[in-house]
Design an enzyme around this catalytic site. Structure first.
Site, mmCIF file in Angstrom:
data_model
loop_
_atom_site.group_PDB
_atom_site.id
_atom_site.type_symbol
_atom_site.label_atom_id
_atom_site.label_comp_id
_atom_site.label_asym_id
_atom_site.label_seq_id
_atom_site.Cartn_x
_atom_site.Cartn_y
_atom_site.Cartn_z
ATOM 1 N N ARG A 101 122.540 52.388 39.234
ATOM 2 C CA ARG A 101 121.646 52.344 40.363
ATOM 3 C C ARG A 101 120.387 53.004 40.142
ATOM 4 O O ARG A 101 120.448 54.106 39.952
ATOM 5 C CB ARG A 101 122.394 52.635 41.477
ATOM 6 C CG ARG A 101 121.311 53.030 42.796
ATOM 7 C CD ARG A 101 121.867 53.226 44.066
ATOM 8 N NE ARG A 101 122.643 52.037 44.836
ATOM 9 C CZ ARG A 101 123.056 51.767 45.991
ATOM 10 N NH1 ARG A 101 122.829 52.981 46.618
ATOM 11 N NH2 ARG A 101 123.537 50.710 46.250
ATOM 12 N N HIS A 128 119.973 43.244 44.472
ATOM 13 C CA HIS A 128 121.310 44.017 44.913
ATOM 14 C C HIS A 128 122.544 43.018 44.831
ATOM 15 O O HIS A 128 123.193 42.692 45.822
ATOM 16 C CB HIS A 128 120.993 44.655 46.108
ATOM 17 C CG HIS A 128 122.226 45.522 46.430
ATOM 18 N ND1 HIS A 128 123.180 46.120 45.622
ATOM 19 C CD2 HIS A 128 122.328 46.421 47.795
ATOM 20 C CE1 HIS A 128 123.810 47.079 46.043
ATOM 21 N NE2 HIS A 128 123.434 47.135 47.361
ATOM 22 N N GLN A 131 126.156 43.566 46.417
ATOM 23 C CA GLN A 131 125.904 43.184 47.782
ATOM 24 C C GLN A 131 126.309 41.989 48.170
ATOM 25 O O GLN A 131 126.827 41.908 49.140
ATOM 26 C CB GLN A 131 124.553 43.876 48.332
ATOM 27 C CG GLN A 131 124.537 44.083 49.848
ATOM 28 C CD GLN A 131 125.386 45.077 50.620
ATOM 29 O OE1 GLN A 131 125.674 46.070 50.077
ATOM 30 N NE2 GLN A 131 126.352 44.308 51.378
ATOM 31 N N ASP A 216 117.966 44.536 56.788
ATOM 32 C CA ASP A 216 118.101 45.586 56.232
ATOM 33 C C ASP A 216 116.990 46.582 56.478
ATOM 34 O O ASP A 216 116.194 46.209 57.249
ATOM 35 C CB ASP A 216 117.885 45.293 54.783
ATOM 36 C CG ASP A 216 118.332 46.359 53.726
ATOM 37 O OD1 ASP A 216 118.979 47.417 54.043
ATOM 38 O OD2 ASP A 216 117.829 46.135 52.392
ATOM 39 N N CYS A 256 123.776 45.245 55.075
ATOM 40 C CA CYS A 256 124.435 45.845 53.862
ATOM 41 C C CYS A 256 124.561 47.369 54.314
ATOM 42 O O CYS A 256 125.601 47.944 53.656
ATOM 43 C CB CYS A 256 123.429 45.609 52.797
ATOM 44 S SG CYS A 256 121.890 46.541 52.725
ATOM 45 N N ARG A 284 132.755 45.098 49.596
ATOM 46 C CA ARG A 284 132.241 45.786 48.308
ATOM 47 C C ARG A 284 133.178 46.135 47.265
ATOM 48 O O ARG A 284 133.366 45.794 46.054
ATOM 49 C CB ARG A 284 131.441 46.852 48.737
ATOM 50 C CG ARG A 284 129.966 46.719 49.530
ATOM 51 C CD ARG A 284 129.217 45.842 48.907
ATOM 52 N NE ARG A 284 128.553 46.454 47.480
ATOM 53 C CZ ARG A 284 127.637 47.269 47.434
ATOM 54 N NH1 ARG A 284 127.198 47.914 48.422
ATOM 55 N NH2 ARG A 284 127.526 47.855 46.209
HETATM 56 N N1 CP Z 1 125.157 48.905 50.720
HETATM 57 C C1 CP Z 1 124.717 49.695 50.010
HETATM 58 O O1 CP Z 1 124.586 49.481 48.692
HETATM 59 O O2 CP Z 1 125.270 50.996 50.337
HETATM 60 P P1 CP Z 1 124.957 52.408 49.572
HETATM 61 O O3 CP Z 1 123.763 52.595 49.357
HETATM 62 O O4 CP Z 1 125.662 53.215 50.529
HETATM 63 O O5 CP Z 1 125.796 52.283 48.122
HETATM 64 N N1 NVA Z 2 116.919 48.128 50.677
HETATM 65 C C1 NVA Z 2 117.899 49.290 50.646
HETATM 66 C C2 NVA Z 2 119.314 48.921 50.477
HETATM 67 C C3 NVA Z 2 120.256 50.206 50.448
HETATM 68 C C4 NVA Z 2 121.702 49.674 50.082
HETATM 69 C C5 NVA Z 2 117.459 50.094 49.629
HETATM 70 O O1 NVA Z 2 116.952 49.828 48.633
HETATM 71 O O2 NVA Z 2 117.277 51.459 49.934
#
Ligand code: CP
Ligand code: NVA
Length: 298
Positions: A101, A128, A131, A216, A256, A284
């Site tokens: 990530r 993502h 997700q 989101d 999410c 997840r």
């Molecule tokens: N939805 C999601 O990816 O959550 P986190 O940022 O907590 O991993």
């Molecule tokens: N769009 C958000 C998703 C978090 C899971 C981000 O990138 O922060």
């Protein structure tokens, strides 16, 4: 060459369905899970915060007999500019898969090009995909096959939205988008998706008669400095009860998480009867266990 999962379209529709079917089977099995990952390790590199992604990968590896290793980007030599390609080569000698990530999708591609084990995108600036495995699993669990259905994305044309666009194109449902000017998804991706995706003038036109409504955060990780400007730009894009009432009566709501009640969604909707967010978060775990099985067997 290992199989990587940097974006949803790295899998075919048949493979996505296979992973989701397997996720549902693992979830049904729960107590007596197989242990295919005995002696196997997943390295997880995070340069951004996470609750769900970190815990679901770590718990998922443990449930299947394996081990997961949390690496905070800055605490590794990546934080002192060791090339990502060298990191890929070293980790590939020691672990069986890598999850990352970070911000840059290009860096993920560089990692994957130089890794001899599968690389999984746990979120980046553009996608993502993990997700979406969970979101699609949750939609199917609640409402059956997706073909012919309509989802409405309301809000920022961001990483999660991009993965929804890929899902619509691959799996044959319609995705209606309501994103304010200046916050629309990548044009290339929209062109690729063709008529699977329809851009709407406002939230109401996207949500009308939809089977699923999804949103989101308005301010993704790394965009904190733009927060005030974003709050103003998205003011007409809150998913509230009035908007939800335009969707089909049996429509479900997804997010999410993490969520900001009173911004992208009202408390009434996210904590209400149409919301499936806790199943979505749980999935997840099962979806990524199935993904890991698929990639490690490939
Ligand atoms: N939805 C999601 O990816 O959550 P986190 O940022 O907590 O991993
Ligand atoms: N769009 C958000 C998703 C978090 C899971 C981000 O990138 O922060």
């Amino acid at each position: 060459m290992p199989r990587h999962f940097l974006k949803l379209s790295d899998l075919s529709a048949a493979e996505i369905n296979r992973v989701i079917d397997r996720a549902r089977a693992l979830k049904a099995q729960k107590a007596a899970l197989p242990q295919p990952f005995a002696g196997k390790t997943l390295a997880m590199i995070f340069t951004k915060n996470s609750t769900r992604t970190r815990v679901s990968f770590e718990a998922g590896m443990a449930k299947l007999g394996g081990h997961a290793l949390f690496l905070h980007g800055d605490a590794t030599q990546l934080g002192r500019n060791e090339p990502i390609a060298d990191t890929a080569r070293v980790l590939s000698r020691m672990v069986d898969a890598i999850m990352i990530r970070n911000d840059s999708h290009r860096d993920q591609q560089e990692l994957a090009r130089n890794a001899s084990v599968p690389v999984i995108n746990g979120l980046c600036n553009l996608h993502h995909p993990c997700q979406l495995l969970a979101d699609l699993q949750t939609w199917i669990e609640h409402r059956g096959p997706l073909a012919g259905k309509t989802a409405a994305w309301v809000g920022d044309g961001n990483n999660v939205c991009h993965s929804w666009i890929e899902a619509a194109k691959l799996l044959g449902f319609k995705l209606r988008l309501a994103c304010p000017a200046g916050f629309t998804p990548e044009a290339d991706l929209l062109a690729w998706a063709g008529n699977a995706v329809e851009s709407c003038a406002d939230a109401a036109s996207a949500v009308r008669d939809a089977d699923l409504v999804v949103t989101d955060t308005w301010t993704s990780m790394g965009q904190e400095k733009e927060e005030a400007q974003r709050l103003a730009a998205f003011a007409a894009y809150t998913v509230n009860a009035e908007l939800m009432a335009l969707a089909k009566p049996e429509a479900i709501f997804q997010h999410c998480l993490p969520a900001h009640r009173g911004e992208e969604v009202s408390a009434e909707v996210i904590d209400g009867p149409q919301s499936v967010i806790w199943d979505e978060a749980e999935n997840r775990l099962w979806a990524q266990m199935a993904l890991l099985e698929f990639l490690l067997a490939a």
